[in-house]
Design an enzyme around this catalytic site. Structure first.
Site, PDB file in Angstrom:
ATOM      1  N   ASP A 112      -6.090  40.153   1.604  1.00  0.00           N
ATOM      2  CA  ASP A 112      -7.064  39.696   2.593  1.00  0.00           C
ATOM      3  C   ASP A 112      -8.377  40.429   2.365  1.00  0.00           C
ATOM      4  OD1 ASP A 112      -7.582  38.044   4.892  1.00  0.00           O
ATOM      5  OD2 ASP A 112      -5.541  38.476   5.538  1.00  0.00           O
ATOM      6  N   ASP A 213     -11.465  36.280   4.791  1.00  0.00           N
ATOM      7  CA  ASP A 213     -11.400  36.111   6.238  1.00  0.00           C
ATOM      8  C   ASP A 213     -12.767  35.801   6.837  1.00  0.00           C
ATOM      9  OD1 ASP A 213      -9.922  36.614   8.894  1.00  0.00           O
ATOM     10  OD2 ASP A 213     -11.595  38.008   9.037  1.00  0.00           O
ATOM     11  N   HIS A 330      -0.627  33.560  10.872  1.00  0.00           N
ATOM     12  CA  HIS A 330      -0.616  34.678  11.813  1.00  0.00           C
ATOM     13  C   HIS A 330      -1.503  34.448  13.033  1.00  0.00           C
ATOM     14  CE1 HIS A 330      -4.230  35.186   9.490  1.00  0.00           C
ATOM     15  NE2 HIS A 330      -4.661  36.123  10.326  1.00  0.00           N
ATOM     16  N   ASP A 331      -2.302  33.381  13.018  1.00  0.00           N
ATOM     17  CA  ASP A 331      -3.206  33.079  14.130  1.00  0.00           C
ATOM     18  C   ASP A 331      -2.762  31.862  14.938  1.00  0.00           C
ATOM     19  OD1 ASP A 331      -5.026  35.152  13.877  1.00  0.00           O
ATOM     20  OD2 ASP A 331      -6.248  34.095  12.407  1.00  0.00           O
TER      21      ASP A 331
END
Length: 557
Positions: A112, A213, A330-331
């Site tokens: 990330d 990100d 994950h969101d």
């Protein structure tokens, strides 16, 4: 060398540099994947232990969510040192061993890259706060303000103002996420130089690419920009961002790596400019398909919107660019809960839809065993800062505790962050001690060990789909066409090349429904290759129910 030989060589080189087109990705949220040192937190050595599991599943690369040094206000997306590993996860030596062992198994590692903002504990920001003339002041966005009156009324993604007042210098700093995540000033060439050096450091270490990100937020409108219809417009895909993205692309082009940008606010009409041979990244994560319907507090995913949105992206990138495919991460909450009924049948049906679309599929940890949303009973079980803020806001608005909890947790990110359910053992086999987030009690039935007990497990269905995709050119490069676009529950599409055509037919509901194909089709030429239900020869009229999925092939030559 003949012209044909040169062309063949160029094709082979192109395919080699585009390895990600033939690959399947697996997203790891390290805090919840596997705890190796019995502290209740997943770690790098836990990932190492499970590399054979990933290899057995058939994936080609893993995207690891942030493992950098961080105060963990936003679970690692607030970075205090880009070139250090958070002690919860291990050491840099642990990471290097993981990288080496993954590569030995032909598993690539994607990191990330979080460069829209840092932590407020990053040395740059600690220096920037000291004075108005500090050399690091311009590494961030500052504006004149008072404690009561911010520079403007823009709202952050996590709720509240995008501005936080600093008593020491009498100015406010800007943040699109939490106040502990100040945004970097990309207009400052020194900032970009520092970021680019850090990127090269990781690539030289041997990683295979980045998921970037919040990259569509790095450019901001002037502070006097007036919001009309979209409250995120001042910092979402703002004109001028392309200059920075081109600089990033130039660095990535120096290495044979994969890049996928999180491109919130980038519509499908602009997708080709962002991805592909002439775009900024190999592919992007879009957010358009994540729409919910239903009563507040009981919302589900919209299957019809999912179809329409994915169709638009498949169509927009049909000839230029490449899709990054996902149903959960994950969101987001768990897809089998959002689009299904938590059943193995629903999990298999959704897998069939996802893995045979055109693009690079990303499987989120636990998705391949059918992990579901968590039944949160109190706000104390929640870790996600945005969910807690939402809950408190609802209470302030007069909602009762039970109602506020139901609304706040309905779409909470923590649904997907509960620890991985490895086996029917204490804490689901994730850890020998109490985990940082509660394990879903359904681990007794839903766990990775079921793959060794059931030949028809969700895991084995994913495994079979991955094998089929990798063996079939049409399922990687074939043309996509959506059928029955307005059907509320049937997701049906074809993948076509000059030599064959594939039909993917999936019912995303328990209820029975009937679909009718054209009279002109020669149904005798279609062969059923895979199904999650009883074998059904393809006919002009098909009756479907119970989340059944069918995959057919027709040879055209």
């Amino acid at each position: 060398m003949s012209n044909l030989a040169i062309q063949a060589q160029e094709i082979r080189q192109t395919e080699k540099s585009s390895w990600w087109k033939n690959a399947i990705g697996y997203q790891i949220y390290p805090r919840s994947f596997k705890d190796s040192n019995h502290d209740g937190i997943g770690d790098l050595n836990g990932i190492r232990q499970k590399l054979p599991y990933l290899k057995e599943l058939g994936v080609d690369f893993m995207w690891i969510n942030p493992i950098y040094a961080s105060p963990n206000i936003d679970n690692g997306y607030d970075i205090s040192d880009y070139q250090a590993i958070h002690e919860d996860f291990g050491t840099m030596e642990d990471f290097q061993v993981l990288l080496k062992e993954a590569h030995a198994l032909d598993l690539n590692v994607i990191m990330d890259l979080v460069v829209n903002h840092t932590s407020d504990q990053h040395p740059w920001f600690l220096e920037a706060k000291k004075s108005l003339d500090n050399p690091y002041r311009d590494y961030y966005h500052w504006a004149d303000a008072t404690k009561e009156l911010p520079p403007n009324d823009w709202q952050s993604f996590f709720g509240g103002s995008t501005w936080t007042y600093d008593e020491t210098t009498g100015q406010s700093y800007f943040h699109v996420f939490a106040k502990e995540q100040p945004d970097l000033n990309w207009k400052n060439p020194k900032v970009r130089h520092e970021i680019y050096q850090m990127i090269r450091w990781w690539l030289d270490l041997g990683i295979d690419g980045f998921r970037i990100d919040a990259i569509s937020h790095i450019q901001k409108e002037p502070w006097d920009f007036e919001i009309t219809d979209n409250q995120w417009a001042p910092f979402m895909n703002v004109a001028g961002i392309e200059a920075y993205l081109k600089e990033l692309k130039a660095i990535f082009n120096e290495y044979n790596v994969m890049t996928v940008g999180e491109a919130s606010g980038v519509p499908h009409q602009e997708a080709a400019a962002w991805t592909g041979d002439h775009g900024y990244f190999n592919m992007i994560f879009e957010l358009e398909h994540c729409e919910r319907i239903g009563e507040i507090g009981q919302q589900k995913g919209s299957i019809l919107h999912l179809k329409h949105s994915l169709n638009q992206w498949q169509t927009s990138l049909a000839d230029s660019g490449w899709n990054a495919l996902y149903l959960e991460n994950h969101d987001t909450p768990r897809s089998v809960s959002v689009y299904g009924d938590n059943s193995p049948e629903a999990a298999k049906a959704l897998a069939t839809v996802l893995l045979l679309l055109k693009g690079t599929p990303f499987i989120y940890q636990g998705q391949e065993v059918g992990m579901t949303n968590y039944p949160f009973n109190s706000i104390e079980e929640i870790n996600a800062a945005d969910t807690i803020h939402f809950y408190q806001t609802l209470l302030e608005q007069g909602k009762m505790t039970t109602e506020a909890l139901a609304i706040a947790v309905n779409w909470s990110r923590d649904h997907s962050r509960t620890p991985f359910q490895w086996e029917d053992a204490l804490h689901g086999g994730f850890s020998t001690t109490e985990p940082w987030l509660k394990v879903n009690e359904n681990y007794r039935m839903i766990n990775a060990a079921q793959k060794d007990l059931e030949s028809s497990s969700i895991f084995h269905h994913y495994q079979a789909l991955i094998r089929l995709r990798k063996q079939t050119d049409a399922l990687i490069h074939g043309k996509f066409e959506l059928l029955f676009p307005e059907h509320p529950t049937v997701f049906c599409y074809t993948r076509t090349t000059e030599t064959e055509q594939w039909l993917i037919l999936v019912q995303l509901d328990r209820k029975q429904t009937i679909v009718s194909f054209p009279d002109s089709w020669d149904y005798s030429k279609w062969e059923e290759i895979m199904t999650t239900a009883d074998v059904k020869p393809l006919k002009q009229q098909m009756s479907l129910s119970n989340f059944e999925a069918h995959i057919y092939r027709k040879k055209t030559v």
